[in-house]
Design an enzyme around this catalytic site. Structure first.
Site, PDB file in Angstrom:
ATOM      1  N   TYR A  18       0.857  -1.189   0.000  1.00 42.81           N
ATOM      2  CA  TYR A  18       0.000   0.000   0.000  1.00 42.81           C
ATOM      3  C   TYR A  18       0.892   1.237   0.000  1.00 42.81           C
ATOM      4  O   TYR A  18       1.881   1.290   0.742  1.00 42.81           O
ATOM      5  CB  TYR A  18      -0.885   0.010   1.263  1.00 42.81           C
ATOM      6  CG  TYR A  18      -1.654   1.305   1.428  1.00 42.81           C
ATOM      7  CD1 TYR A  18      -2.961   1.421   0.965  1.00 42.81           C
ATOM      8  CD2 TYR A  18      -1.067   2.426   2.021  1.00 42.81           C
ATOM      9  CE1 TYR A  18      -3.664   2.615   1.088  1.00 42.81           C
ATOM     10  CE2 TYR A  18      -1.757   3.627   2.139  1.00 42.81           C
ATOM     11  CZ  TYR A  18      -3.049   3.716   1.673  1.00 42.81           C
ATOM     12  OH  TYR A  18      -3.737   4.889   1.786  1.00 42.81           O
ATOM     13  N   GLU A  67      -3.291   7.441  -4.131  1.00 42.69           N
ATOM     14  CA  GLU A  67      -3.163   6.169  -3.408  1.00 42.69           C
ATOM     15  C   GLU A  67      -3.034   5.012  -4.376  1.00 42.69           C
ATOM     16  O   GLU A  67      -3.764   4.943  -5.370  1.00 42.69           O
ATOM     17  CB  GLU A  67      -4.410   5.967  -2.532  1.00 42.69           C
ATOM     18  CG  GLU A  67      -4.378   4.693  -1.708  1.00 42.69           C
ATOM     19  CD  GLU A  67      -5.726   4.427  -1.023  1.00 42.69           C
ATOM     20  OE1 GLU A  67      -5.888   4.837   0.136  1.00 42.69           O
ATOM     21  OE2 GLU A  67      -6.615   3.818  -1.655  1.00 42.69           O
TER      22      GLU A  67
END
Ligand code: GDP
Ligand code: MN
Length: 379
Positions: free
Chosen positions: A101, A189
């Site tokens: 992530y 993101e």
């Protein structure tokens, strides 16, 4: 402004971040043709601005045209958490060894950019934050310093990514930071950022939110045109109002974005929940109030309406006249509570006074008005 995944990937590609080649399609035939071109296996991905598409059945691997046809026809038109899928993104499927992530966002209280990196990607970061907060390596970046390669390298080490991913991850993080800053994003993101069996690092998903205030610096018309809006938001967009739909029962109109935000807070503080954010801006013509009140009153969630005005350059009596004129032209189902303060508030209140009844009340303070609005909404 939130982008769809395929737009986010286009945005990333502009900054040289590796993403899979693919194609956005609105029909089953289009999806199959695109898949034939991309080469199997492909992933068929529902394009909706909501997370957890995978779990909801909106992401499927297809090994051949028949499978692609089947998945595309299932996914197009599918409802995912209240969003109807109108576009599928077809991309060449990747082999995944590990899922990470990575994100950049603004930490307003620290007045810095916040980078988050985790070796536990592919799941919602909120879940990791609760269950295993130590698995998220955070860095705060002073915008003056930027993100240097050395800092990125230390950060990757702190996040304990597989050493095989170090070079690729450092490269992508520096590029992602650059995209986030120079692309005027509020959020960039990648989840998951993957390591492949051939040790390539690669963005498999893209979640990007752009800062609308920077739109003048960019060509964002295409992104703008495809924004998902519910009926209320679409009407407000067409009426040129600064509106955001929410889920509560107190409709809100305020002048100024800051006051509108405080109004949401104070409604929450009074135990209620706002149905929307709406900034009518400066000026106070009746037309604007008619539009604003109509959109709010047509919202089936709304049980009461709180008009919160602080006169500044626009004087109190102008606003009061605008509201009175608007109310003369439309018949509302929900009761209204008005708080009017600031420049020429007394004159404004005097204008409203003769029109007050159980469907149009006035309160002396913001908190008091919120309490009345919340209690009306719960009747
Ligand atoms: P989200 O569920 O909305 O966040 O959608 P993602 O694009 O992040 O995909 C969800 C999950 O689907 C990923 O974490 C992967 O496990 C899987 N996935 C997506 N694309 C691929 C792919 O190209 N190959 C493989 N093997 N899995 C994929
Ligand atoms: Mn994802």
């Amino acid at each position: 402004m939130d982008l769809f995944e395929y737009q986010g990937k286009q945005f990333f590609a502009n900054y040289d971040i590796p993403v899979s080649a693919g194609s956005a399609e609105t029909t089953v035939d289009g999806a199959v043709t695109a898949a034939d071109k991309v080469g199997y296996p492909v992933v068929v991905k529902a394009q909706v601005q909501v997370g957890g598409r995978g779990k909801a059945g909106g992401i499927k691997l297809a090994n051949n045209a028949d499978e692609c046809r089947e998945h595309a026809s299932n996914i197009l038109g599918m409802d995912i958490k209240g969003h109807t899928v109108e576009v599928v993104w077809i991309e060449r499927a990747s082999d995944i060894s590990e899922e990470y992530y990575a994100s950049f966002t603004l930490d307003r209280s620290a007045k810095k950019h916040l980078g988050m990196l985790s070796a536990e990607g592919g799941v919602e970061i909120e879940v990791v934050a609760v269950e295993n907060p130590d698995a998220i390596a955070k860095i705060w970046i002073d915008p003056v310093d930027g993100l240097t390669e050395q800092v990125a390298r230390d950060w990757v080490a702190a996040a304990k990514l597989n050493p095989l991913a170090t070079e690729g991850a450092v490269d992508i993080l520096v590029k992602l930071y650059n995209a986030y800053v120079n692309g005027d994003a509020d959020l960039a993101e990648i989840n998951p950022l993957i390591l492949t069996p051939t040790n390539k690092v690669h963005a498999l998903d893209a979640k990007v939110s752009l800062d609308n205030n920077a739109g003048f610096r960019h060509e964002w018309d295409e992104y703008e045109a495809t924004q998902e809006r519910d009926d209320r938001e679409q009407q407000a967009f067409e009426a040129d109002l600064q509106y955001v739909g929410l889920e509560g029962s107190v409709g809100i109109i305020a002048n100024g974005a800051g006051l509108a935000m405080s109004t949401l807070d104070v409604v929450n503080q009074a135990g209620g929940s706002p149905a929307n954010f709406l900034d009518v801006g400066g000026g106070a013509d009746a037309k604007k109030f008619i539009k604003a009140l109509t959109i709010i009153d047509n919202d089936p969630r709304v049980r009461s309406i709180f008009i919160n005005i602080f006169g500044g350059i626009t004087r109190g009596e102008e606003v009061a006249n605008g509201i009175v004129a608007a109310l003369g032209e439309i018949d509302l189902k929900s009761p209204i509570v008005i708080r009017l303060d600031g420049t020429n508030a007394d004159e404004g209140r005097a204008i409203l006074e003769p029109h007050l009844n159980e469907k149009l009340q006035m309160a002396p303070t913001m908190l008091e008005a919120a309490r009345v609005a919340v209690s009306l909404a719960s009747n």
